[in-house]
Design a protein around this motif. Structure first.
Motif: not given
Lengths: 410, 341
Positions: B33, B65-66, B69-72, B74, B77, B80
């Motif tokens: 995002r 990072y922020v 890689t929002t949880y669920y 990512t 592939v 990471w």
């Protein structure tokens, strides 16, 4: 090139006896555990372990990546990532060095990294002091580290093997720090038993990162941004892992006894001359030596004093300890640490012991706290006698201050 | 006697001959995002496309990072892992050492695996500088540190970093009624610093993903050469630089064409200017005035003509006075520095 720990005596099957220091004992344990990645950075007194490991590596007695970092933060971050890709790791520090690594120390249990490290307990700056204080290792007590304090070279070696066994258990995957009092243990030699490689191999399976392995064959994303949606559930998993440590530590100690033939009894705390004791003293680490000597002397004078040495601070065996302490008239906890502004301005261990006793069903003896031996100051036999005197007064119902500083220059 | 430095083989990643030869397979996909027009997200995508699937990526705290890689959900592939803000150097070193030890000792299948750690300018040029510097001195491990430089702490609200250009408006250097220029530090020369100070570093390059093929081939070269390597990417940031997201690509080109962001590589100590920068140095294309670049960005909207002239003079100095233009800033004569009042 002489071997690091030349045998004084060798038994059949590879076991041997050697005269080595506490730091050297942990280096030998790392060698036997076939550690893959080790990071070093100098600070007294822990760094003697890294000096010994350097010799093992340069002599070809140990095969590992031995990396000298540029600071403790990197030192701990390097092994953290090595562990994530499946390597068995070792690290360590002392005093403010440990604090310099604090950010890395914070994320290591949260990432479920089974790092094993040595803390050569040292007073925090300022003012500068090389001597023992326990505030360094205690600073991580709430974060998910397993913390054990040892009081001999033998226990240091054995605890390192046990630490790997427990930390790398898939039910646990939490880091473990082995605290050794600076100088008193790190630099003191004693004769100790070094197990054979076969024994260690039987006791300690290979580290298997399993489903959490960071590798192209297992392309997971580790530690994404979870926020309020999931952090609480993830914390709860760490809580559950720490809850499981009680059982896994017991299993490991039982197996240790079976394979190595050496027993520690109750893994969580050692009891010394407590069978008939009226009052007991408590503490962690090498203050056990002067305390035990003082107890033997006081017993000659008819005082039935015992000693309970806390071996595991995290996990803290609260129920078992409460049960144990309910047998005595009064308890005196000797803290080699401080917690300014805490309840009764006491030490950390005294507070934890009171906490452990509070909800229990059994008898609750009065608990007195004693701050003693800070900055590496020796805990003397007269100190222990003075402490015992006050504990006896409390046992007789006489009001005593809840926290006293002992051995303080007035 | 044992060999002092034993380095493992690397993957042979030949340069892509043209844009059309770049594989279509993605290893950084949906689920992130990042902002519209985010060049750093493009760097991530190109970086791991250049590296291929047998790669471990370690990402230090920051936008990449922020936002990625929002949880669920990512976007990665390839495997990471997050690393702390100042730890990209240590993360790469640790992962590379862990792989190397296990492969040597027969605990893991022998195979060249790329290890890339990325950091932003805050994580790389500020907090993580010491760890990156130390990592560049370890000749034993194959790893790449990629610094994606959007010239501010863009994830936390656009605060200035050691990599923010002189005079820029950030939330820590907002122009006021008395002080027009709150940020009077000059941008850190990270690539030069890495190349000059770390003789064991096998490869240093500057890139800008406005020149995508060049950027990807630099990454492939770094990973193929092996040892400790470093790439510094300049990434236009619509939010931090304050411009319409449609201009990201063009601003990257302008940074190079104005001579503000020289493209070069240092391979085993040998310097080579690359891309448009080489053409400017050879006199084949003119160096554009910096105001063409600066005035397109809201973060320089408070600049006076004196400020623009001063900025131009510093860039001119970089091209006419530096010992190695655009790369190494030593001069034979003492130069006066006269910033505008």
């Amino acid at each position: 090139m002489a071997t690091l720990a030349p045998a004084v005596e060798e038994k059949k099957g590879g076991e041997r006896t050697a005269l080595i220091t506490g730091s050297e004992a942990i280096a030998v344990a790392c060698q036997l555990a076939d550690v893959d990645v080790i990071t070093a950075y100098p600070i007294r007194p822990y760094d003697t372990v890294m000096q010994y490991i350097a010799k093992l590596v340069s002599n070809g007695e140990m095969d590992c990546e031995y990396i000298v970092a540029e600071g403790e933060h990197s030192q701990f971050e390097i092994v953290k990532h090595a562990s994530a890709v499946g390597a068995r790791v070792f690290c360590g520090s002392s005093g403010v060095g440990w604090m310099y690594a604090m950010e890395a120390l914070t994320v290591t249990p949260a990432l479920r990294i089974p790092m094993v490290c040595m803390v050569g307990n040292r007073a925090l700056d300022d003012p500068g002091a090389f001597g023992t204080e326990h505030n360094d290792a205690l600073a991580v007590r709430d974060l998910g580290w397993m913390l054990t304090w040892v009081d001999s070279g033998q226990e240091a070696l054995d605890s390192t093997l046990i630490a790997y066994r427990v930390a790398e258990d898939r039910r646990i995957f939490l880091p473990c720090a082995i605290s050794c009092d600076g100088a008193f243990l790190t630099h003191s030699q004693s004769l100790l038993q070094i197990p054979s490689q076969e024994q260690v191999n039987e006791f300690l399976p290979r580290y298997n990162r399993a489903d959490l392995l960071l590798h192209p064959d297992n392309p997971i994303t580790v530690a994404p941004q979870a926020n309020e949606d999931w952090v609480m559930e993830i914390r709860r998993q760490n809580y559950a892992a720490m809850e499981r440590t009680y059982g896994v530590i017991k299993e490991a100690f039982a197996d240790f006894e079976r394979i190595f033939g050496r027993s520690y009894g109750n893994p969580f705390f050692e009891e010394y001359m407590t069978d008939d004791a009226d009052v007991v003293l408590m503490g962690m680490g090498t203050l056990s030596t002067p305390v035990k000597v003082a107890i033997r002397q006081m017993r000659k004078a008819g005082k039935k004093v015992g000693f309970v040495r806390l071996r595991w601070f995290r996990p803290f065996a609260a129920e078992e300890l409460a049960q144990c302490l309910s047998r005595f008239q009064a308890v005196g906890v000797i803290d080699r640490d401080y917690s300014f502004g805490s309840p009764h301005s006491g030490g950390v261990v005294a507070g934890e012991v009171r906490n452990a006793l509070y909800p229990g069903a059994g008898k609750k003896p009065p608990v007195l706290g004693f701050i003693c031996g800070l900055g590496g100051r020796e805990v003397t036999i007269p100190d222990v006698e003075k402490i015992t005197e006050s504990v006896y007064q409390a046992a007789e119902g006489k009001r005593q201050p809840l926290t006293q500083w002992i051995g303080l220059r007035e | 006697m044992a060999t002092i430095v034993q380095i493992d083989p690397t993957q042979q990643l030949d340069p892509f001959k043209s844009v059309k030869k770049i594989p279509t397979h993605e290893f950084f996909t949906s689920g992130h995002r990042t902002c519209q027009g985010c060049e750093s997200a493009l760097v991530m995508k190109m970086m791991v496309k250049a590296a291929g699937p047998r790669t471990i990526v370690l990402g230090s705290t920051g936008c990449m990072y922020v936002a990625n890689t929002t949880y669920y959900s990512t976007s990665w592939v390839v495997p990471w892992m997050h690393t702390q803000l100042g730890s990209s150097g240590s993360a790469a070193l640790g992962a590379a050492a862990g792989l190397k030890a296990q492969m040597r000792k027969g605990k893991m299948k022998q195979e060249p695996i790329n290890v890339i750690a990325f950091c932003g300018d805050g994580g790389g040029a500020d907090m993580g500088l010491g760890a990156i510097s130390a990592t560049m001195t370890h000749p034993d491990y194959n790893l790449l540190i990629l610094l994606y430089d959007n010239e501010s702490y863009a994830n936390t609200d656009i605060q200035l970093s050691g990599s923010t250009p002189w005079g820029a408006n950030t939330t820590f250097s907002t122009p006021g009624s008395v002080k027009r220029i709150m940020h009077h530090r000059w941008k850190k020369n990270m690539a030069g610093l890495m190349a000059v100070g770390h003789p064991t570093c096998r490869y240093v390059a500057t890139i800008c993903m406005s020149y995508g093929l060049h950027g990807m081939n630099s990454i492939r070269k770094a990973l193929t050469i092996g040892g400790p390597t470093f790439i510094h990417s300049l990434d236009p940031c619509p939010k931090g630089w304050d411009y319409d997201p449609i201009q990201s690509h063009e601003l990257g080109e302008l940074a190079v064409q104005c001579g503000i962001w020289p493209l070069y590589e240092v391979e085993d100590g040998k310097l080579r200017l690359t891309g448009r920068t080489q053409q400017i140095a050879d006199g084949k294309i003119p160096r554009k005035p910096v105001r063409d670049y600066l005035l397109r960005q809201g973060r320089f909207a408070h600049f006076t003509n004196d400020d623009l002239d001063y900025f131009q003079s510093k860039i001119d100095q970089m091209w006419t006075k530096w010992l190695i233009p655009g790369v190494i800033p030593f001069e034979k004569d003492l130069a006066a520095d006269n910033p505008p009042a």
